[in-house]
Design a protein around this motif. Structure first.
Motif, PDB file in Angstrom:
ATOM      1  N   LYS A  73       0.846  -1.189   0.000  1.00  0.00           N
ATOM      2  CA  LYS A  73       0.000   0.000   0.000  1.00  0.00           C
ATOM      3  C   LYS A  73       0.882   1.239   0.000  1.00  0.00           C
ATOM      4  O   LYS A  73       2.072   1.172   0.267  1.00  0.00           O
ATOM      5  CB  LYS A  73      -0.924   0.025   1.206  1.00  0.00           C
ATOM      6  CG  LYS A  73      -0.168   0.165   2.524  1.00  0.00           C
ATOM      7  CD  LYS A  73      -1.118   0.227   3.707  1.00  0.00           C
ATOM      8  CE  LYS A  73      -0.291   0.389   4.969  1.00  0.00           C
ATOM      9  NZ  LYS A  73      -0.666   1.457   5.804  1.00  0.00           N
ATOM     10  N   ILE A  74       0.284   2.375  -0.313  1.00  0.00           N
ATOM     11  CA  ILE A  74       0.979   3.661  -0.250  1.00  0.00           C
ATOM     12  C   ILE A  74       0.687   4.273   1.118  1.00  0.00           C
ATOM     13  O   ILE A  74      -0.468   4.426   1.505  1.00  0.00           O
ATOM     14  CB  ILE A  74       0.516   4.610  -1.377  1.00  0.00           C
ATOM     15  CG1 ILE A  74       0.861   4.031  -2.746  1.00  0.00           C
ATOM     16  CG2 ILE A  74       1.117   6.002  -1.200  1.00  0.00           C
ATOM     17  CD1 ILE A  74       2.348   3.879  -3.023  1.00  0.00           C
ATOM     18  N   ASP A  75       1.747   4.614   1.832  1.00  0.00           N
ATOM     19  CA  ASP A  75       1.643   5.235   3.150  1.00  0.00           C
ATOM     20  C   ASP A  75       1.691   6.750   2.960  1.00  0.00           C
ATOM     21  O   ASP A  75       2.760   7.323   2.768  1.00  0.00           O
ATOM     22  CB  ASP A  75       2.800   4.754   4.029  1.00  0.00           C
ATOM     23  CG  ASP A  75       2.774   5.340   5.425  1.00  0.00           C
ATOM     24  OD1 ASP A  75       1.963   6.261   5.695  1.00  0.00           O
ATOM     25  OD2 ASP A  75       3.579   4.881   6.260  1.00  0.00           O
ATOM     26  N   GLU A  76       0.538   7.388   2.998  1.00  0.00           N
ATOM     27  CA  GLU A  76       0.430   8.824   2.733  1.00  0.00           C
ATOM     28  C   GLU A  76       1.115   9.676   3.804  1.00  0.00           C
ATOM     29  O   GLU A  76       1.309  10.874   3.601  1.00  0.00           O
ATOM     30  CB  GLU A  76      -1.039   9.230   2.585  1.00  0.00           C
ATOM     31  CG  GLU A  76      -1.750   8.590   1.405  1.00  0.00           C
ATOM     32  CD  GLU A  76      -1.239   9.038   0.047  1.00  0.00           C
ATOM     33  OE1 GLU A  76      -0.525  10.044  -0.047  1.00  0.00           O
ATOM     34  OE2 GLU A  76      -1.574   8.367  -0.948  1.00  0.00           O
ATOM     35  N   SER A  77       1.494   9.077   4.928  1.00  0.00           N
ATOM     36  CA  SER A  77       2.191   9.846   5.959  1.00  0.00           C
ATOM     37  C   SER A  77       3.674  10.051   5.618  1.00  0.00           C
ATOM     38  O   SER A  77       4.352  10.849   6.243  1.00  0.00           O
ATOM     39  CB  SER A  77       2.065   9.162   7.326  1.00  0.00           C
ATOM     40  OG  SER A  77       2.830   7.972   7.368  1.00  0.00           O
ATOM     41  N   ARG A  78       4.150   9.326   4.624  1.00  0.00           N
ATOM     42  CA  ARG A  78       5.544   9.472   4.184  1.00  0.00           C
ATOM     43  C   ARG A  78       5.604  10.418   2.991  1.00  0.00           C
ATOM     44  O   ARG A  78       4.681  10.459   2.176  1.00  0.00           O
ATOM     45  CB  ARG A  78       6.115   8.109   3.775  1.00  0.00           C
ATOM     46  CG  ARG A  78       6.159   7.117   4.928  1.00  0.00           C
ATOM     47  CD  ARG A  78       6.743   5.812   4.507  1.00  0.00           C
ATOM     48  NE  ARG A  78       8.207   5.927   4.574  1.00  0.00           N
ATOM     49  CZ  ARG A  78       9.030   4.921   4.367  1.00  0.00           C
ATOM     50  NH1 ARG A  78       8.563   3.734   4.055  1.00  0.00           N
ATOM     51  NH2 ARG A  78      10.325   5.095   4.462  1.00  0.00           N
ATOM     52  N   PRO A  79       6.704  11.155   2.830  1.00  0.00           N
ATOM     53  CA  PRO A  79       6.811  12.070   1.688  1.00  0.00           C
ATOM     54  C   PRO A  79       7.134  11.318   0.395  1.00  0.00           C
ATOM     55  O   PRO A  79       7.757  10.254   0.424  1.00  0.00           O
ATOM     56  CB  PRO A  79       7.985  12.973   2.076  1.00  0.00           C
ATOM     57  CG  PRO A  79       8.847  12.093   2.925  1.00  0.00           C
ATOM     58  CD  PRO A  79       7.885  11.219   3.706  1.00  0.00           C
ATOM     59  N   PHE A  80       6.703  11.873  -0.721  1.00  0.00           N
ATOM     60  CA  PHE A  80       7.123  11.346  -2.021  1.00  0.00           C
ATOM     61  C   PHE A  80       8.530  11.867  -2.290  1.00  0.00           C
ATOM     62  O   PHE A  80       8.788  13.066  -2.136  1.00  0.00           O
ATOM     63  CB  PHE A  80       6.174  11.801  -3.131  1.00  0.00           C
ATOM     64  CG  PHE A  80       6.622  11.360  -4.492  1.00  0.00           C
ATOM     65  CD1 PHE A  80       6.410  10.060  -4.911  1.00  0.00           C
ATOM     66  CD2 PHE A  80       7.277  12.241  -5.346  1.00  0.00           C
ATOM     67  CE1 PHE A  80       6.839   9.640  -6.165  1.00  0.00           C
ATOM     68  CE2 PHE A  80       7.716  11.833  -6.596  1.00  0.00           C
ATOM     69  CZ  PHE A  80       7.491  10.524  -7.005  1.00  0.00           C
ATOM     70  N   LEU A  81       9.443  10.995  -2.683  1.00  0.00           N
ATOM     71  CA  LEU A  81      10.817  11.380  -2.996  1.00  0.00           C
ATOM     72  C   LEU A  81      11.085  11.071  -4.466  1.00  0.00           C
ATOM     73  O   LEU A  81      11.200   9.906  -4.838  1.00  0.00           O
ATOM     74  CB  LEU A  81      11.815  10.614  -2.118  1.00  0.00           C
ATOM     75  CG  LEU A  81      11.668  10.784  -0.610  1.00  0.00           C
ATOM     76  CD1 LEU A  81      12.666   9.892   0.126  1.00  0.00           C
ATOM     77  CD2 LEU A  81      11.862  12.237  -0.218  1.00  0.00           C
ATOM     78  N   PRO A  82      11.158  12.080  -5.322  1.00  0.00           N
ATOM     79  CA  PRO A  82      11.411  11.816  -6.738  1.00  0.00           C
ATOM     80  C   PRO A  82      12.812  11.257  -6.952  1.00  0.00           C
ATOM     81  O   PRO A  82      13.757  11.625  -6.251  1.00  0.00           O
ATOM     82  CB  PRO A  82      11.258  13.183  -7.394  1.00  0.00           C
ATOM     83  CG  PRO A  82      11.434  14.174  -6.308  1.00  0.00           C
ATOM     84  CD  PRO A  82      11.036  13.511  -5.037  1.00  0.00           C
ATOM     85  N   VAL A  83      12.920  10.321  -7.882  1.00  0.00           N
ATOM     86  CA  VAL A  83      14.216   9.784  -8.270  1.00  0.00           C
ATOM     87  C   VAL A  83      14.526  10.215  -9.698  1.00  0.00           C
ATOM     88  O   VAL A  83      13.642  10.578 -10.459  1.00  0.00           O
ATOM     89  CB  VAL A  83      14.291   8.247  -8.107  1.00  0.00           C
ATOM     90  CG1 VAL A  83      14.148   7.845  -6.651  1.00  0.00           C
ATOM     91  CG2 VAL A  83      13.238   7.545  -8.938  1.00  0.00           C
ATOM     92  N   ARG A  84      15.815  10.174 -10.032  1.00  0.00           N
ATOM     93  CA  ARG A  84      16.287  10.610 -11.354  1.00  0.00           C
ATOM     94  C   ARG A  84      16.512   9.367 -12.205  1.00  0.00           C
ATOM     95  O   ARG A  84      17.328   8.509 -11.861  1.00  0.00           O
ATOM     96  CB  ARG A  84      17.563  11.419 -11.182  1.00  0.00           C
ATOM     97  CG  ARG A  84      17.322  12.664 -10.316  1.00  0.00           C
ATOM     98  CD  ARG A  84      18.564  13.232  -9.759  1.00  0.00           C
ATOM     99  NE  ARG A  84      19.217  12.254  -8.870  1.00  0.00           N
ATOM    100  CZ  ARG A  84      20.180  12.557  -8.012  1.00  0.00           C
ATOM    101  NH1 ARG A  84      20.630  13.785  -7.924  1.00  0.00           N
ATOM    102  NH2 ARG A  84      20.725  11.624  -7.252  1.00  0.00           N
ATOM    103  N   ILE A  85      15.788   9.314 -13.305  1.00  0.00           N
ATOM    104  CA  ILE A  85      15.746   8.099 -14.120  1.00  0.00           C
ATOM    105  C   ILE A  85      16.229   8.384 -15.545  1.00  0.00           C
ATOM    106  O   ILE A  85      15.779   9.327 -16.182  1.00  0.00           O
ATOM    107  CB  ILE A  85      14.312   7.528 -14.161  1.00  0.00           C
ATOM    108  CG1 ILE A  85      13.811   7.279 -12.720  1.00  0.00           C
ATOM    109  CG2 ILE A  85      14.266   6.250 -14.993  1.00  0.00           C
ATOM    110  CD1 ILE A  85      12.346   6.889 -12.633  1.00  0.00           C
ATOM    111  N   ALA A  86      17.134   7.525 -16.031  1.00  0.00           N
ATOM    112  CA  ALA A  86      17.598   7.583 -17.418  1.00  0.00           C
ATOM    113  C   ALA A  86      16.892   6.487 -18.214  1.00  0.00           C
ATOM    114  O   ALA A  86      16.676   5.385 -17.697  1.00  0.00           O
ATOM    115  CB  ALA A  86      19.110   7.389 -17.480  1.00  0.00           C
TER     116      ALA A  86
END
Length: 180
Positions: free
Chosen positions: A3-16
């Motif tokens: 599941k997605i835990d909405e209490s945690r922040p979204f952290l964008p990753v850098r993808i090639a």
């Protein structure tokens, strides 16, 4: 279950994104376009994009260069995972891996089997880690790229995904290279 835990922040990753093809160009790279759209829709950053021919050494060299780039966290390649003589992406990936993520190929096969039945046995999708960077080799069809992203990578590349995800262990991927 996951599941997605909405209490945690979204952290964008850098993808090639690397498209492996002897015939595709930027104008008709539908699989690469599919991945780029999903990466951006999810809130991640497209760090680089390239198309290379089905040449094992060239592919491996590019993977190594991106693994050495501190601005790239994840590499997604599309194409060259089949069984024909020119399909060398999996071998190039394995030339680079420090560790293979064996279950990625297994889970991808399960996802594919539910969509295309026994034709799923023709894919050699693979995942691994090198230099603190995740690498995934996906088949060259837009449908396979959608399946890999929507069913596996979208969740594993989301820090909020529970019970665990690839992002939360990123800082430890290269711990063996650091001094103790």
């Amino acid at each position: 279950m996951s599941k997605i835990d909405e209490s945690r922040p979204f952290l964008p990753v850098r993808i090639a994104v690397l498209t492996v093809s002897d015939t595709r160009s930027r104008d008709d790279d539908r699989s690469g376009d599919t991945l780029v759209a999903r990466i951006e829709e999810a809130g991640h950053t497209l760090a680089a994009r390239m198309i290379l021919p089905d040449e094992r050494t060239e592919i491996a060299d590019q993977l190594r260069a991106w693994c050495a780039d501190p601005e790239i966290d994840v590499i997604l390649s599309t194409g060259g995972t089949g069984l024909t003589g020119r399909d060398v992406t999996v071998e190039a990936h394995r030339d680079v891996y420090e560790k293979e993520i064996d279950a990625f190929g297994t889970v991808f096969t399960l996802v594919s089997f539910n969509k295309i039945g026994t034709s799923a046995v023709q894919s050699r999708a693979t995942g691994g880690v090198a230099g603190g960077t995740y690498l995934f080799a996906l088949p060259g069809s837009p449908g396979a790229c959608r399946d890999a992203w929507d069913e596996i990578l979208r969740l594993q590349l989301d820090y909020r995904h529970r019970p665990c995800n690839f992002v939360e262990i990123m800082p430890r991927l290269d711990e063996h290279l650091r001094r103790k």
